[in-house]
Design a protein around this motif. Structure first.
Motif, short mmCIF file in Angstrom:
data_model
loop_
_atom_site.label_atom_id
_atom_site.label_comp_id
_atom_site.label_asym_id
_atom_site.label_seq_id
_atom_site.Cartn_x
_atom_site.Cartn_y
_atom_site.Cartn_z
N PRO A 158 -29.07 25.28 -9.92
CA PRO A 158 -28.84 26.72 -10.08
C PRO A 158 -27.68 27.16 -9.19
CG PRO A 158 -30.62 26.37 -8.54
CD PRO A 158 -30.23 25.00 -9.05
N SER A 159 -27.26 28.40 -9.35
CA SER A 159 -26.25 28.94 -8.44
C SER A 159 -26.83 28.95 -7.03
CB SER A 159 -25.84 30.35 -8.86
OG SER A 159 -26.98 31.19 -8.88
N ARG B 111 -30.37 23.45 -15.51
CA ARG B 111 -30.35 24.80 -14.93
C ARG B 111 -31.35 24.92 -13.79
NH1 ARG B 111 -30.18 26.15 -20.57
NH2 ARG B 111 -28.08 26.78 -21.20
N ARG B 112 -32.49 24.23 -13.92
CA ARG B 112 -33.48 24.28 -12.85
C ARG B 112 -33.02 23.48 -11.63
NH1 ARG B 112 -37.05 24.36 -17.35
NH2 ARG B 112 -37.03 22.10 -17.56
N SER C 287 -28.47 29.69 -3.81
CA SER C 287 -29.37 30.78 -3.43
C SER C 287 -30.25 30.30 -2.30
CB SER C 287 -30.24 31.20 -4.63
OG SER C 287 -31.11 30.16 -4.99
N VAL D 15 -36.06 26.36 -6.74
CA VAL D 15 -36.34 26.53 -8.16
C VAL D 15 -37.66 25.83 -8.46
CG1 VAL D 15 -35.53 26.10 -10.50
CG2 VAL D 15 -33.89 26.65 -8.69
N ASN E 4 -40.89 29.35 -12.69
CA ASN E 4 -40.62 29.33 -14.12
C ASN E 4 -41.80 28.63 -14.78
OD1 ASN E 4 -37.79 30.27 -13.89
ND2 ASN E 4 -37.51 28.32 -12.85
N TYR F 46 -35.42 21.94 -5.86
CA TYR F 46 -36.17 22.18 -7.09
C TYR F 46 -37.46 21.39 -7.02
CZ TYR F 46 -34.26 17.64 -8.38
OH TYR F 46 -33.91 16.32 -8.38
N MET G 126 -22.24 26.19 -17.41
CA MET G 126 -22.82 26.84 -16.24
C MET G 126 -21.77 27.17 -15.18
SD MET G 126 -26.11 24.27 -16.07
CE MET G 126 -26.52 24.61 -14.36
#
Length: 311
Positions: A164-165, A160-161, A167, A171, A283, A250, A35
């Motif tokens: 994340p990058s 990944r959740r 933002s 998430v 998601n 998240y 990642m």
């Protein structure tokens, strides 16, 4: 914890990946490296600050993940969080990887590895010792992932959740699952849909899933459904911004039924549609959707009362 001022880029992350040996630290570090993270495993505690300082060149904002456990030189579960948070110019956090004792024993049995804290004793002795040793880290961790029921692919999806990058949006993940196969361990909120009529006992619906319109239509006919789904929607649209405002990056919301193929799936699909309509971007993951229909794990009170075993 350091924070960026308005108009500035956020500070790079520094994540300490630790926890139980055999719980998936190597998998996590490999996934984070894929990642775009700068990763290192079993770094001596005394080298942590220097490693971070040398890895941050001018304008370099790459997040750093450091794996440390009982095998790492200078590993002190009580001192590590303070050492981590004393490093300037980063956003430090601790991720603790947990796993049930039975699953860890199974993993050690499959790999024929010796537990690092019990090289000449059964693995369960080392597991118990390590769980006690790392208890302060688990208690103070910023995040805990229980990998007992997670495949490597599912663990990567969870990372990944969670990471994340950078933002400006939380998430948000909706999960469906079956209680008969174990509760969703990564969930922050769990809603139990087992009070609804069960499509499994309708012959033409049994092979379908809650994503199919026929199943959704059947569940929508249950008198309890409209009020329940409306109240859950109202709760989530109120709470999600509050979680985000409190600094949670998240949020995982799980819907459970008995087998994880019908009612929970319909609820997750329906709620995803409603939340998207409200301006959120969830998601969606169906944990048990691929499982086979089973009369054994499904419960039908009506049939039990009639003496029908469902065989």
């Amino acid at each position: 914890m350091s924070a960026a001022r308005p108009g500035q880029r956020p500070l790079p992350r520094l994540l300490l990946v630790t926890g139980m040996s055999g719980a998936g630290k190597s998998t996590v570090l490999d996934a984070l490296e894929d990642m775009g993270w700068d990763t290192v495993d079993n770094l001596p505690a005394a080298m942590l600050a220097d490693y971070v300082a040398h890895g941050r060149g001018p304008g370099r904002q790459v997040p750093i993940a450091v794996g440390m456990d009982a095998r790492s030189r200078g590993f002190d579960p009580e001192a590590l969080p303070s050492i981590l948070r004393a490093i300037p110019g980063v956003r430090p956090a601790v991720l603790y990887l947990d796993c049930s004792g039975g699953e860890l024993i199974r993993r050690y049995g499959e790999t024929r590895r010796r537990h690092p804290l019990a090289p000449d004793r059964p693995a369960e002795d080392g597991i118990a010792r390590e769980r006690s040793l790392t208890a302060p880290l688990r208690q103070g961790a910023d995040g805990v992932i229980d990998t007992t029921d997670l495949t490597p692919a599912e663990l990567r999806d969870e990372l990944r959740r969670r990471y994340p990058s950078d933002s400006d949006e939380m998430v948000l993940t909706l999960v469906s699952f079956g209680f008969a196969r174990g509760i969703a361990r990564t969930a922050d909120l769990v809603f139990d849909l087992r009070f609804l009529a069960n499509p499994h006992w309708i012959d033409e619906l049994r092979p379908l899933t809650g994503a199919d319109q026929a199943v959704r239509d059947y569940i929508a006919q249950d008198p309890a459904w409209p009020g329940a789904i409306d109240r859950i929607e109202a709760l989530l649209t109120d709470w999600i911004p509050r979680y985000w405002g409190a600094g949670k990056s998240y949020l995982t919301i799980a819907f459970g039924c008995t087998g994880g193929r019908h009612r929970s799936v319909t609820a997750a699909v329906e709620m995803a549609e409603r939340l998207r309509g409200a301006g959120f971007s969830p998601n969606i993951r169906h944990r048990d959707l691929a499982s086979e229909p089973s009369d054994t794990i499904e419960e039908d009170p009506g049939r039990a009362a009639d003496g029908d075993t469902g065989e």
